[in-house]
Scaffold this active site. Structure first.
Site, PDB file in Angstrom:
ATOM      1  N   ASP A 110       0.819  -1.206   0.000  1.00  0.00           N
ATOM      2  CA  ASP A 110       0.000   0.000   0.000  1.00  0.00           C
ATOM      3  C   ASP A 110       0.855   1.260   0.000  1.00  0.00           C
ATOM      4  OD1 ASP A 110       0.941  -0.438   2.583  1.00  0.00           O
ATOM      5  OD2 ASP A 110      -1.035  -0.513   3.515  1.00  0.00           O
ATOM      6  N   ASP A 113       7.432   3.444   2.986  1.00  0.00           N
ATOM      7  CA  ASP A 113       7.832   4.423   3.999  1.00  0.00           C
ATOM      8  C   ASP A 113       9.340   4.308   4.209  1.00  0.00           C
ATOM      9  OD1 ASP A 113       7.824   6.239   6.075  1.00  0.00           O
ATOM     10  OD2 ASP A 113       6.721   5.001   7.482  1.00  0.00           O
ATOM     11  N   PHE A 163       1.119  10.682   8.269  1.00  0.00           N
ATOM     12  CA  PHE A 163       0.466   9.396   8.436  1.00  0.00           C
ATOM     13  C   PHE A 163      -0.884   9.414   7.728  1.00  0.00           C
ATOM     14  CE2 PHE A 163      -1.677   5.896  10.528  1.00  0.00           C
ATOM     15  CZ  PHE A 163      -0.685   4.930  10.476  1.00  0.00           C
TER      16      PHE A 163
HETATM   17  P1  IMP Z   1       8.161   0.616   5.674  1.00  0.00           P
HETATM   18  O1  IMP Z   1       8.604  -0.775   6.007  1.00  0.00           O
HETATM   19  O2  IMP Z   1       8.634   1.620   6.692  1.00  0.00           O
HETATM   20  O3  IMP Z   1       8.462   1.042   4.270  1.00  0.00           O
HETATM   21  O4  IMP Z   1       6.624   0.672   5.895  1.00  0.00           O
HETATM   22  C1  IMP Z   1       5.735   0.078   5.090  1.00  0.00           C
HETATM   23  C2  IMP Z   1       4.526  -0.385   5.887  1.00  0.00           C
HETATM   24  O5  IMP Z   1       4.234   0.489   6.979  1.00  0.00           O
HETATM   25  C3  IMP Z   1       3.314  -0.367   4.997  1.00  0.00           C
HETATM   26  O6  IMP Z   1       3.064  -1.669   4.563  1.00  0.00           O
HETATM   27  C4  IMP Z   1       2.214   0.143   5.875  1.00  0.00           C
HETATM   28  O7  IMP Z   1       1.516  -0.946   6.411  1.00  0.00           O
HETATM   29  C5  IMP Z   1       2.864   0.844   7.021  1.00  0.00           C
HETATM   30  N1  IMP Z   1       2.748   2.311   6.882  1.00  0.00           N
HETATM   31  C6  IMP Z   1       3.741   3.173   6.588  1.00  0.00           C
HETATM   32  N2  IMP Z   1       3.294   4.438   6.538  1.00  0.00           N
HETATM   33  C7  IMP Z   1       1.968   4.377   6.813  1.00  0.00           C
HETATM   34  C8  IMP Z   1       0.944   5.372   6.896  1.00  0.00           C
HETATM   35  O8  IMP Z   1       1.131   6.584   6.688  1.00  0.00           O
HETATM   36  N3  IMP Z   1      -0.303   4.914   7.214  1.00  0.00           N
HETATM   37  C9  IMP Z   1      -0.573   3.598   7.429  1.00  0.00           C
HETATM   38  N4  IMP Z   1       0.359   2.641   7.347  1.00  0.00           N
HETATM   39  C10 IMP Z   1       1.628   3.026   7.057  1.00  0.00           C
HETATM   40 MG    MG Z   2       1.419  -2.785   5.541  1.00  0.00          MG
END
Ligand code: IMP
Ligand code: MG
Length: 190
Positions: A110, A113, A163
């Site tokens: 989705d 981040d 967020f």
């Molecule tokens: P990463 O591993 O930090 O890249 O984060 C990815 C995961 O964190 C995604 O699969 C989301 O489930 C969650 N995530 C990151 N940012 C958000 C946000 O703004 N809202 C909701 N979920 C988030």
């Molecule tokens: Mg996720």
């Protein structure tokens, strides 16, 4: 029956939303464009679309209907977020991986981040399976410096460092069912 879908930019789904970033039509249009690119890029290859649950469920459901190729689907479940903060650790919630050998993989999430989730899953796929290739697609990409570098092959929209919820994205498990993507009012984030 006539559709009476309200304009969510004018009438917020619920009063907890601060701002709507992308409405249902904008999301659908962008996903159609992504599907067209993917159809073109993967033409004639054995494709498996793997989405990361739960957040990527809606994205996969809509995206695969815009891909005009024979394909298989699979899911993986990981958890890294608690509230609005990433825990920094990616935990796989199932013991075995989907069948990926000999297939081109399109891995979906989705939102991108820190980059930890997509990187951890990609690494694990290559370690434990023999996929022909792994490409990545995210509906949203945060405009931040990644903790782990990754350039997704397909990006729906860029967002700032905030967020967001809706269209699969949750805050403590809720808001996934919003048909739009938006930010929450401060008073609803604990
Ligand atoms: P990463 O591993 O930090 O890249 O984060 C990815 C995961 O964190 C995604 O699969 C989301 O489930 C969650 N995530 C990151 N940012 C958000 C946000 O703004 N809202 C909701 N979920 C988030
Ligand atoms: Mg996720």
């Amino acid at each position: 029956m006539e559709s009476t879908m309200p304009d969510f930019r004018e009438v917020p789904f619920d009063a907890r939303l601060e701002r709507v970033l992308f409405g249902p039509e904008e999301i659908a249009d962008r996903i159609r464009e992504m599907g067209t690119s993917i159809t073109r890029d993967f033409g004639g290859q054995p494709l498996t679309v793997v989405t990361i649950l739960q957040g990527g469920a809606l994205f996969m459901a809509d995206l695969i209907r815009e891909i005009r190729l024979p394909l298989k689907t699979a899911t993986v479940s990981v958890a890294s977020y608690q509230g609005t903060e990433s825990s920094g650790k990616v935990n796989f919630l199932e013991k075995s991986l989907p069948e990926l050998d000999g297939r081109h993989i399109l891995l979906l999430d989705d939102i991108l981040d820190s980059g930890r989730t997509l990187n951890a899953i990609r690494r694990r796929f290559f370690e434990d399976s023999r996929p022909l290739s792994i490409r990545t697609a995210v509906l949203l990409s945060k405009r931040i410096e990644r903790v782990e570098p990754i350039e997704p092959d397909y990006v729906g929209f860029e967002v700032g460092d905030e967020f967001v919820v809706g269209y699969g994205l949750d805050y403590n498990g809720e808001y996934r069912n919003l048909p739009l993507i938006g930010t929450l009012r401060r008073e609803f984030i604990r």
